[in-house]
Scaffold this motif. Structure first.
Motif, PDB file in Angstrom:
ATOM      1  N   ILE A   1      -4.730  16.526  15.844  1.00  0.00           N
ATOM      2  CA  ILE A   1      -3.940  17.433  15.022  1.00  0.00           C
ATOM      3  C   ILE A   1      -3.602  16.775  13.690  1.00  0.00           C
ATOM      4  O   ILE A   1      -3.188  15.622  13.644  1.00  0.00           O
ATOM      5  CB  ILE A   1      -2.632  17.831  15.758  1.00  0.00           C
ATOM      6  CG1 ILE A   1      -2.946  18.404  17.138  1.00  0.00           C
ATOM      7  CG2 ILE A   1      -1.811  18.793  14.928  1.00  0.00           C
ATOM      8  CD1 ILE A   1      -3.851  19.621  17.130  1.00  0.00           C
ATOM      9  N   LYS A   2      -3.770  17.527  12.592  1.00  0.00           N
ATOM     10  CA  LYS A   2      -3.417  17.032  11.260  1.00  0.00           C
ATOM     11  C   LYS A   2      -1.898  16.942  11.150  1.00  0.00           C
ATOM     12  O   LYS A   2      -1.208  17.941  11.335  1.00  0.00           O
ATOM     13  CB  LYS A   2      -3.920  17.996  10.176  1.00  0.00           C
ATOM     14  CG  LYS A   2      -5.400  18.070  10.018  1.00  0.00           C
ATOM     15  CD  LYS A   2      -5.722  19.052   8.897  1.00  0.00           C
ATOM     16  CE  LYS A   2      -7.148  19.517   8.993  1.00  0.00           C
ATOM     17  NZ  LYS A   2      -7.422  20.643   8.076  1.00  0.00           N
ATOM     18  N   PRO A   3      -1.376  15.763  10.848  1.00  0.00           N
ATOM     19  CA  PRO A   3       0.077  15.635  10.727  1.00  0.00           C
ATOM     20  C   PRO A   3       0.613  16.404   9.517  1.00  0.00           C
ATOM     21  O   PRO A   3      -0.025  16.462   8.471  1.00  0.00           O
ATOM     22  CB  PRO A   3       0.302  14.137  10.543  1.00  0.00           C
ATOM     23  CG  PRO A   3      -1.021  13.488  10.515  1.00  0.00           C
ATOM     24  CD  PRO A   3      -2.080  14.515  10.671  1.00  0.00           C
ATOM     25  N   GLY A   4       1.768  17.008   9.693  1.00  0.00           N
ATOM     26  CA  GLY A   4       2.447  17.683   8.599  1.00  0.00           C
ATOM     27  C   GLY A   4       1.881  19.028   8.194  1.00  0.00           C
ATOM     28  O   GLY A   4       2.333  19.614   7.217  1.00  0.00           O
ATOM     29  N   THR A   5       0.904  19.543   8.925  1.00  0.00           N
ATOM     30  CA  THR A   5       0.318  20.827   8.579  1.00  0.00           C
ATOM     31  C   THR A   5       1.277  21.953   8.928  1.00  0.00           C
ATOM     32  O   THR A   5       1.838  21.989  10.013  1.00  0.00           O
ATOM     33  CB  THR A   5      -1.005  21.048   9.345  1.00  0.00           C
ATOM     34  OG1 THR A   5      -1.889  19.978   9.045  1.00  0.00           O
ATOM     35  CG2 THR A   5      -1.655  22.355   8.968  1.00  0.00           C
ATOM     36  N   GLU A   6       1.484  22.845   7.993  1.00  0.00           N
ATOM     37  CA  GLU A   6       2.305  24.026   8.243  1.00  0.00           C
ATOM     38  C   GLU A   6       1.382  25.225   8.360  1.00  0.00           C
ATOM     39  O   GLU A   6       0.428  25.364   7.600  1.00  0.00           O
ATOM     40  CB  GLU A   6       3.301  24.228   7.115  1.00  0.00           C
ATOM     41  CG  GLU A   6       4.349  23.139   7.061  1.00  0.00           C
ATOM     42  CD  GLU A   6       5.430  23.427   6.046  1.00  0.00           C
ATOM     43  OE1 GLU A   6       5.657  24.609   5.727  1.00  0.00           O
ATOM     44  OE2 GLU A   6       6.045  22.470   5.576  1.00  0.00           O
ATOM     45  N   ILE A   7       1.662  26.084   9.330  1.00  0.00           N
ATOM     46  CA  ILE A   7       0.838  27.271   9.543  1.00  0.00           C
ATOM     47  C   ILE A   7       1.683  28.523   9.359  1.00  0.00           C
ATOM     48  O   ILE A   7       2.907  28.488   9.466  1.00  0.00           O
ATOM     49  CB  ILE A   7       0.168  27.266  10.937  1.00  0.00           C
ATOM     50  CG1 ILE A   7       1.196  27.080  12.047  1.00  0.00           C
ATOM     51  CG2 ILE A   7      -0.887  26.198  11.015  1.00  0.00           C
ATOM     52  CD1 ILE A   7       0.624  27.175  13.439  1.00  0.00           C
ATOM     53  N   GLU A   8       0.988  29.600   9.071  1.00  0.00           N
ATOM     54  CA  GLU A   8       1.650  30.884   8.907  1.00  0.00           C
ATOM     55  C   GLU A   8       2.087  31.403  10.287  1.00  0.00           C
ATOM     56  O   GLU A   8       1.860  30.764  11.294  1.00  0.00           O
ATOM     57  CB  GLU A   8       0.696  31.870   8.225  1.00  0.00           C
ATOM     58  CG  GLU A   8      -0.499  32.265   9.052  1.00  0.00           C
ATOM     59  CD  GLU A   8      -1.619  31.224   9.142  1.00  0.00           C
ATOM     60  OE1 GLU A   8      -2.499  31.416   9.991  1.00  0.00           O
ATOM     61  OE2 GLU A   8      -1.618  30.240   8.414  1.00  0.00           O
TER      62      GLU A   8
END
Length: 51
Positions: free
Chosen positions: A12-19
C-alpha cells in the motif's frame, strides 16, 4: 451514513488519500492484494492505493 476505510501494508502506498468508496470495493481490493481472483463482482479494485 459514511464509514472510515483504513488500509495498511507493504503493498500500500503510504499517505494516499482516496475519494468516497463503496463497501463493495473492499472485497475486490483485498482479493487483489491476496492474489485471489474474483469474477463478476459489483465493486472495483482500489488501484490508486497500491504500489
Amino acid at each position: 451514513m459514511d464509514a472510515s476505510f483504513v488500509i495498511h501494508g507493504p503493498s500500500i502506498k503510504p499517505g494516499t488519500e482516496i475519494e468516497l468508496i463503496s463497501n463493495t470495493d473492499v472485497a475486490p481490493t483485498a482479493a487483489q492484494l491476496l492474489s485471489v481472483e474474483m469474477k463478476n463482482v459489483d465493486g472495483r479494485v482500489l488501484t490508486k492505493v497500491m504500489m
